[in-house]
Each structure stands twice: as structure tokens, then as C-alpha cells.
Design a protein around this motif. Structure first.
Motif, PDB file in Angstrom:
ATOM      1  N   UNK A  62       0.839  -1.194   0.000  1.00 44.75           N
ATOM      2  CA  UNK A  62       0.000   0.000   0.000  1.00 44.75           C
ATOM      3  C   UNK A  62       0.876   1.247   0.000  1.00 44.75           C
ATOM      4  N   UNK A  63       0.483   2.241  -0.791  1.00 48.21           N
ATOM      5  CA  UNK A  63       1.159   3.544  -0.778  1.00 48.21           C
ATOM      6  C   UNK A  63       0.279   4.544  -0.047  1.00 48.21           C
ATOM      7  N   UNK A  64       0.833   5.180   0.967  1.00 50.94           N
ATOM      8  CA  UNK A  64       0.108   6.195   1.726  1.00 50.94           C
ATOM      9  C   UNK A  64       0.721   7.568   1.486  1.00 50.94           C
ATOM     10  N   UNK A  65      -0.043   8.610   1.784  1.00 54.57           N
ATOM     11  CA  UNK A  65       0.478   9.981   1.663  1.00 54.57           C
ATOM     12  C   UNK A  65       1.729  10.116   2.530  1.00 54.57           C
ATOM     13  N   UNK A  66       2.756  10.714   1.970  1.00 61.40           N
ATOM     14  CA  UNK A  66       4.002  10.885   2.712  1.00 61.40           C
ATOM     15  C   UNK A  66       5.012   9.773   2.488  1.00 61.40           C
ATOM     16  N   UNK A  67       4.566   8.643   1.898  1.00 55.37           N
ATOM     17  CA  UNK A  67       5.507   7.556   1.595  1.00 55.37           C
ATOM     18  C   UNK A  67       6.420   7.982   0.452  1.00 55.37           C
ATOM     19  N   UNK A  68       7.709   7.826   0.661  1.00 57.83           N
ATOM     20  CA  UNK A  68       8.697   8.073  -0.393  1.00 57.83           C
ATOM     21  C   UNK A  68       9.422   6.741  -0.618  1.00 57.83           C
ATOM     22  N   UNK A  69       8.942   5.982  -1.577  1.00 57.19           N
ATOM     23  CA  UNK A  69       9.366   4.593  -1.751  1.00 57.19           C
ATOM     24  C   UNK A  69      10.442   4.479  -2.822  1.00 57.19           C
ATOM     25  N   UNK A  70      11.552   3.848  -2.461  1.00 59.63           N
ATOM     26  CA  UNK A  70      12.557   3.485  -3.445  1.00 59.63           C
ATOM     27  C   UNK A  70      12.255   2.097  -3.952  1.00 59.63           C
ATOM     28  N   UNK A  71      11.944   1.976  -5.241  1.00 64.92           N
ATOM     29  CA  UNK A  71      11.621   0.681  -5.847  1.00 64.92           C
ATOM     30  C   UNK A  71      12.899   0.147  -6.465  1.00 64.92           C
ATOM     31  N   UNK A  72      13.473  -0.896  -5.864  1.00 65.38           N
ATOM     32  CA  UNK A  72      14.790  -1.368  -6.301  1.00 65.38           C
ATOM     33  C   UNK A  72      14.710  -2.815  -6.773  1.00 65.38           C
ATOM     34  N   UNK A  73      15.776  -3.270  -7.382  1.00 68.29           N
ATOM     35  CA  UNK A  73      15.839  -4.641  -7.876  1.00 68.29           C
ATOM     36  C   UNK A  73      16.766  -4.709  -9.069  1.00 68.29           C
ATOM     37  N   UNK A  74      17.076  -5.927  -9.487  1.00 68.75           N
ATOM     38  CA  UNK A  74      17.982  -6.119 -10.614  1.00 68.75           C
ATOM     39  C   UNK A  74      17.346  -5.653 -11.910  1.00 68.75           C
ATOM     40  N   UNK A  75      18.171  -5.387 -12.921  1.00 73.83           N
ATOM     41  CA  UNK A  75      17.640  -5.107 -14.253  1.00 73.83           C
ATOM     42  C   UNK A  75      16.790  -6.286 -14.704  1.00 73.83           C
ATOM     43  N   UNK A  76      15.578  -5.995 -15.172  1.00 70.48           N
ATOM     44  CA  UNK A  76      14.685  -7.058 -15.619  1.00 70.48           C
ATOM     45  C   UNK A  76      13.802  -7.618 -14.526  1.00 70.48           C
ATOM     46  N   UNK A  77      13.943  -7.097 -13.286  1.00 68.92           N
ATOM     47  CA  UNK A  77      13.110  -7.601 -12.181  1.00 68.92           C
ATOM     48  C   UNK A  77      11.673  -7.102 -12.285  1.00 68.92           C
ATOM     49  N   UNK A  78      11.443  -6.067 -13.102  1.00 69.99           N
ATOM     50  CA  UNK A  78      10.076  -5.591 -13.313  1.00 69.99           C
ATOM     51  C   UNK A  78       9.763  -4.251 -12.688  1.00 69.99           C
ATOM     52  N   UNK A  79      10.789  -3.441 -12.379  1.00 68.10           N
ATOM     53  CA  UNK A  79      10.551  -2.165 -11.711  1.00 68.10           C
ATOM     54  C   UNK A  79       9.750  -1.215 -12.599  1.00 68.10           C
ATOM     55  N   UNK A  80      10.206  -1.047 -13.850  1.00 70.76           N
ATOM     56  CA  UNK A  80       9.488  -0.153 -14.770  1.00 70.76           C
ATOM     57  C   UNK A  80       8.094  -0.686 -15.070  1.00 70.76           C
ATOM     58  N   UNK A  81       7.974  -2.011 -15.179  1.00 66.78           N
ATOM     59  CA  UNK A  81       6.660  -2.622 -15.413  1.00 66.78           C
ATOM     60  C   UNK A  81       5.719  -2.316 -14.256  1.00 66.78           C
ATOM     61  N   UNK A  82       6.234  -2.393 -13.036  1.00 65.30           N
ATOM     62  CA  UNK A  82       5.406  -2.086 -11.859  1.00 65.30           C
ATOM     63  C   UNK A  82       4.890  -0.653 -11.912  1.00 65.30           C
ATOM     64  N   UNK A  83       5.766   0.287 -12.281  1.00 67.71           N
ATOM     65  CA  UNK A  83       5.329   1.687 -12.381  1.00 67.71           C
ATOM     66  C   UNK A  83       4.261   1.852 -13.461  1.00 67.71           C
ATOM     67  N   UNK A  84       4.428   1.166 -14.584  1.00 67.11           N
ATOM     68  CA  UNK A  84       3.437   1.258 -15.665  1.00 67.11           C
ATOM     69  C   UNK A  84       2.086   0.687 -15.233  1.00 67.11           C
ATOM     70  N   UNK A  85       2.118  -0.355 -14.418  1.00 68.09           N
ATOM     71  CA  UNK A  85       0.866  -0.929 -13.905  1.00 68.09           C
ATOM     72  C   UNK A  85       0.208   0.029 -12.919  1.00 68.09           C
TER      73      UNK A  85
END
Length: 637
Positions: free
Chosen positions: A23-46
Motif C-alpha cells: 500500500x502507498x500512503x500519503x508521505x511515503x517516499x518509496x525506493x523501488x529497487x531490484x535487478x535489471x529485468x526484475x520488473x521495476x518499470x513494469x510495476x510503475x506502468x501498472x
């Protein structure tokens, strides 16, 4: 604010996520990390609704506004900076068109008593009211204010966007996001094209942003300065901790170690129980006891150690042939783009084996000189390559030159020659493209995977001088470390354009700083350069410049400056004291958590255990709040 429930995604035949929830709440500053190809950009697009998951749900408030900053910005040619920025006000611009049409109709028509004319008057009132509510009379002023805050000058407003560098175009996109007043910001590698000055400004903005932020970045300092929570995508699942990146890494390592120890102790208990079962099973008088032990064994929850994906690429940069002693000689080199002079009368000589860093703000000519050296740009003055010099070049946007309709394997085979074609699969394997990965089309690869492929392709050409322009863009942190080690082993001549101090440390032996169309040479490594500039890092140099300019603008005198320094010192001392207390409390809580893991029943049986445990947690929360307030106060100074 935004709730992700049991999200699953299969991409290119592979499971990217499986029943992921957070869950993302107001004030959360989340670093989305992981290896290349782990799906970080895909997660943002979703999260931005650009892609749909295979299963699972994303629940949001109906009025929630989400802004998405993508890795690659695709501006339409023909728009000015202002025109592009005004795209943030889609509804306002539509209302302007409607108002223009109605006003034209009212001026041309003469059927004043007709129902249609009367309807035009009603529509004019309604649309004007809506236009006013949306800020139609102030959006142009707001836009200019934001653009100036991001470093644009008034004379830039009417220039075409395609005349600006990638970093400046990124600022236009940032301006659009700020003007939209979003509740959630999704940011995919936002610092890739930003210079240090812009990163500092952007960090300050994100810290003060009241909504939620999810950012994909491989810039450790940026993540530590901005985030208060880390979500790692790994092997189809997530690890979610309310800590910035560096603290998360330390905590994650500690937890895995605890899991291993707990698993080891549990295995000893299980083996001991199994031996007892075997011993009792042979005796009829002990058979019931053996059955009891078997049932007890079946009920044990086996402790599992979290899987960690430690696979990294294996990079070697071999030297083709040994060149002459002097590899590069520049005399009076200048370069202009129309009336804009970028470099003026640049002269220097590079000897074989030199390791050189190009540093400085965006737009000061670093990339331009790199392109001049590799022969991509015409120039004035003399540039002479030494005997047997073969240059390998990795451009800042190297991955963009890959054909998206080719597979990974075809990309390499087409670039290979008879002598190295048989090595293609081995090279791909060393860059983590193995098995079915080589049959993936380039268009489905992540930014980091494309960069890895571009690096692999570069190895098919012989070189003894390597020019690299921001090679770490899009690479995950493990891959950056591997690339750095490979460059440290490289025995040829290296020219490296980068603003990443961590990456440059230990890589170069001289620094060329680009400023005001000229370069200044520092005969030492990046730490020597920063020491000479009396700064801890590139950011400090920018801050010093900003503070100096602000001091001049405000006309502050020595007494005010002394008072401010005294206040800053007091705040820093308080922060240091708090950090020591926080560290001590965190260690005490970690020890208690370890006791709980080892001997849960005995630990909770201690007198007033939960009161004691909770009081420490509350004390830690209080200290953290005090630390945040003081840190914010320090930044405001």
C-alpha cells in the motif's frame, strides 16, 4: 491512497510478480529497487494504469491524480518550451478552444433573439466559470514561475524543445508534473539525464512533496536523501521495509543472517527429534512416545531463508593492440552549435594508459568533446590520434541505437565478424543473457537490459582507448559495481563522463572539469579534485555556488553569516547526538528480536517483557521524529 492486492504479472513467458501486495500512503517516499529485468518499470506502468496485470487489483480513491515520469521522454517536434509545459493543463486548453469558438460565434451571428444564440450565452457563462475554477487566469504565470525555478530563462520559453539536451527536456517534463498537482508521483530513473544542480533541486522538492512517491533509481545517494521506505523486487516477490536504501541493505543482510542461524538451530532440533523417534520406534514400550514426537515434528513450521538473487554480469575489456605512447593530441579545439559556442580553444595531450574523468554541469561540453574525440562531430582546431589507436565508444544513449525488432542474439550476430561470431553466446552469457533470454526481442527489454546488451555488443569491436559517456544510466547497483571492477582492470586508455562520485572513485587518475567553454585539469583522482574544490561531493560544489550567489543577492554581512553558522553547528550537534541514541536503540531492539527468534516462549515469559519492548519502540519513534524535524530545519537553513 493506493492499494495493490495480490498482483501477478507474466511477461515474455516469465513470472515477474506473483501475488504481490503493498500500500502507498500519503508521505511515503518509496525506493523501488531490484535487478535489471526484475520488473521495476513494469510495476510503475501498472500503477499508472498504462499496463494491466494478469491478476490482482489496484484500488485507489476516485479523485486520485497520478503523475508518471518515464525513463524515455518523447517530445513532439515543433513545440516550444511553453507549449510543451502547457500540456499539463489539458482541460484548461480545451476550455480555451471552446471559449474562442463561442466568442467568434457571438461576434459573427446576428440572431440575438434565437434560442441558439441564448444557448451560446449560457455556455459562455458555464465554461468561463469552470475555466476560472481550474485556474485559467493564472496557469500561464504559474508555468513561467516553475520553469524559472527549474533553471530556464525567459528567453528560453519560446525555443523549440528539440534544441535542448536530454537533461533540460527532463526538466520540462518535471515542470508538467509539478503543474498538474498530482497526489502520487511515479518516477522511473528521474536522475539519469539531470546534472547535479537539478538533482539537488529535485531532492528538495520531493522531500517537501506531501503526496506519495514511488521512484526507480540506481543512484544510492539520491535514494538515501529522498526515500523513507524501500521495496525490493526479487524473484517474483517483494521485500518491504520502512527504511531508506542503505539502511534497508544493512537490515536485510542482518535479517538473512538471523534466518540462517535460526534455520541452523531448528535443523539441529529436528535431527535430534528424528534420532529419538528412531530409537523409540524400535521399542514397543516407547512406540506411543515415538508417535507423539512424529506429530510434534509434523507441526513444526520450517524456517526458510529468503532467497537472494546474487547473479551478476561478468565483464572484461581486452586491449586490442598496444598503441603508441601518445594516444590523443588536441590543439585549439573549438565547437559551436550555430551561435552557441560550447568549447573554446581546448588543448591537452593524453598518454597511453591515462584514466581521465570528464566532470561538470550539463551543457558545459563534456558529451560534445567525447563525440569530437570519437569522430562523430566536426570541429575547429586540430585533433590527432596516435599510432595504432582504436577507439571504443559507449554513448549516453547507446541503447537507443539498438534495433527494437531484432532479438538479443540477432543483434549480436549481425554486429559480429568471422573471427568473433563463435564467441557471441559466451559474451551474452557473461552479460546475463542465457537460455531463452537470447531469443527476447530488444523492444521487451528493460532499460538496464538494453544497456547490458549495448555493452556486450561493444566488445565485438577491437579497441585500446575506451570513451564512455554516463555508462551507468539504467544499470542496477550490482551491475554498476561489476562494470567499475572491469574498468579498473582495463589496461588501455579510459575517458569517462560521469557525475557519479561512487562510480568514479578509484577509476581515474586525472580530472578535467568543464566550465565556461574551457577545461581545467586536476592531476589526481576524483577525491583529490573534490578536495581541491573544498567539497565532499559534486553536490557540495553546486550548493557552495548556490549559497555564494544567494549571499551576494541578499547582501548578507559577516555578522549574519557568523550567526547562521553558529545555528547550523548547534543543529548538526543535536542531530549527531540523536543518531547515536537511535543507533543504540536499534541495536537493543535487534537483540530482543533475535531472542524472540531463538527462544520465543522463554523471552515473552520475562516480567513486563511487552511493556519494556514497546517502550523502547516508542522511544525510537520519538527520536526518529525529532531527527526528522532537525534534519528538515538543517535543510531550510
Amino acid at each position: 491512497m493506493l492499494n495493490v492486492h495480490e498482483l501477478s504479472v507474466v511477461f515474455g513467458g516469465e513470472v515477474l510478480f506473483e501475488q504481490v501486495s503493498f500500500r502507498l500512503n500519503a508521505g511515503d517516499k518509496v525506493g523501488l529497487i531490484g535487478k535489471n529485468g526484475a520488473g521495476k518499470s513494469t510495476m510503475l506502468k501498472i500503477l499508472s494504469r498504462e499496463l494491466q496485470p494478469d491478476s490482482g487489483t489496484i484500488a485507489t480513491d476516485k479523485t486520485l491524480k497520478i503523475g508518471f515520469l518515464k525513463q524515455d521522454i518523447d517530445f513532439e517536434q515543433g513545440r516550444t518550451v511553453l507549449d510543451e509545459s502547457y500540456l499539463a493543463f489539458k482541460e484548461i486548453k480545451e476550455l480555451e478552444s471552446q471559449l474562442s469558438y463561442i466568442n467568434t460565434q457571438l461576434a459573427q451571428r446576428t440572431d440575438y433573439e434565437s434560442e441558439a444564440y441564448n444557448q451560446l450565452i449560457i455556455d459562455l457563462n458555464d465554461i468561463t466559470h469552470r475555466y476560472e475554477l481550474l485556474g485559467g487566469y493564472s496557469y500561464q504565470g504559474d508555468t513561467e514561475k516553475i520553469l524559472q525555478g527549474l533553471g530556464f530563462k525567459r528567453e528560453d520559453f519560446d525555443k523549440q524543445t528539440d534544441t535542448f539536451s536530454g537533461g533540460w527536456r527532463m526538466r520540462i517534463e518535471l515542470a508538467k508534473l509539478l503543474l498538474q498537482k498530482n497526489d502520487v508521483l511515479l518516477l522511473d530513473e528521474p536522475t539519469n539525464h539531470l546534472d547535479i544542480e537539478s538533482i539537488i533541486w529535485f531532492e528538495a522538492f520531493l522531500k517537501n512533496f506531501s503526496g506519495a512517491v514511488a521512484v526507480v533509481s540506481h543512484d544510492k545517494m539520491f535514494l538515501d536523501n529522498v526515500t523513507n521506505r524501500t521495496i525490493e523486487l526479487s524473484l517474483g516477490g517483494i521485500h518491504d521495509f520502512k527504511k531508506p536504501y542503505s539502511q534497508y541493505l544493512a537490515l536485510r543482510t542482518e535479517m538473512i543472517e538471523l534466518q540462517k542461524n535460526a534455520q541452523k538451530n531448528q535443523e539441529k532440533q529436528i535431527q535430534q527429534t528424528e534420532r529419538l523417534i528412531e530409537r523409540f520406534r524400535a521399542k514397543s514400550s516407547k512406540a506411543s512416545m515415538a508417535q507423539s514426537l512424529i506429530k510434534k515434528l509434523d507441526k513444526i513450521d520450517r524456517i526458510e531463508v529468503d532467497e537472494v538473487d546474487n547473479s551478476v554480469m561478468n565483464v572484461q575489456f581486452p586491449v586490442s593492440v598496444i598503441p603508441g605512447k601518445v594516444v590523443l593530441d588536441l590543439q585549439g579545439v573549438s565547437k559551436s552549435y550555430g551561435d552557441n559556442e560550447v568549447l573554446n580553444n581546448i588543448s591537452f595531450l593524453l598518454e597511453r594508459g591515462a584514466k581521465t574523468a570528464f566532470v561538470g554541469q550539463n551543457g558545459q561540453g563534456k558529451t560534445t568533446l567525447a563525440k569530437v574525440i570519437v569522430g562523430e562531430l566536426a570541429h575547429e582546431g586540430n585533433l590527432k590520434l596516435g599510432h595504432n589507436v582504436q577507439i571504443g565508444y559507449f554513448a549516453q544513449n547507446q541503447a537507443e541505437y539498438l534495433d527494437s525488432e531484432k532479438t538479443v542474439l540477432d543483434t549480436m550476430i549481425d554486429a559480429a565478424n568471422e573471427s568473433n561470431r563463435r564467441k557471441v553466446r559466451d559474451i551474452l552469457g557473461s552479460f546475463l543473457f542465457s537460455g531463452d533470454d537470447v531469443d527476447k526481442y530488444v523492444k521487451v527489454l528493460s532499460g538496464g537490459e538494453r544497456n547490458r546488451l549495448a555493452l556486450a555488443k561493444m566488445l565485438l569491436e577491437p579497441f585500446n582507448v575506451l570513451v564512455m559517456d554516463e555508462p551507468t544510466n539504467h544499470l542496477d547497483i550490482n551491475s554498476k559495481n561489476v562494470l567499475k571492477q572491469a574498468l579498473q582492470r582495463f589496461e588501455g586508455t579510459l575517458i569517462l563522463v560521469s557525475h557519479d562520485r561512487d562510480f568514479l572513485q578509484g577509476l581515474t587518475t586525472q580530472v578535467f572539469e568543464f566550465r565556461n567553454k574551457a577545461i581545467k585539469e586536476y592531476l589526481g583522482d576524483i577525491d583529490f579534485y573534490l578536495e581541491e574544490r573544498q567539497a565532499q561531493d559534486f553536490r557540495a560544489i553546486e550548493r557552495k555556488k548556490t549559497e555564494t550567489n544567494a549571499s551576494k543577492a541578499n547582501g548578507s554581512d559577516g555578522a549574519e553569516s557568523f550567526k547562521k553558522q553558529k545555528q547550523l553547528k548547534s543543529i548538526k550537534n543535536k542531530i549527531s547526538t540523536l543518531e547515536k541514541k537511535i543507533t543504540q536503540l536499534e541495536q537493543e531492539l535487534a537483540e530482543i528480536d533475535h531472542e524472540l527468534l531463538m527462544n520465543y516462549d522463554e523471552t515473552i515469559a520475562k516480567p513486563n517483557f511487552f511493556e519494556h519492548y514497546n517502550s523502547k519502540k516508542e522511544a525510537l519513534d520519538t527520536l526518529m521524529n525529532d531527527w526528522e524535524k532537525l534534519t528538515a530545519s538543517l535543510e531550510n537553513h
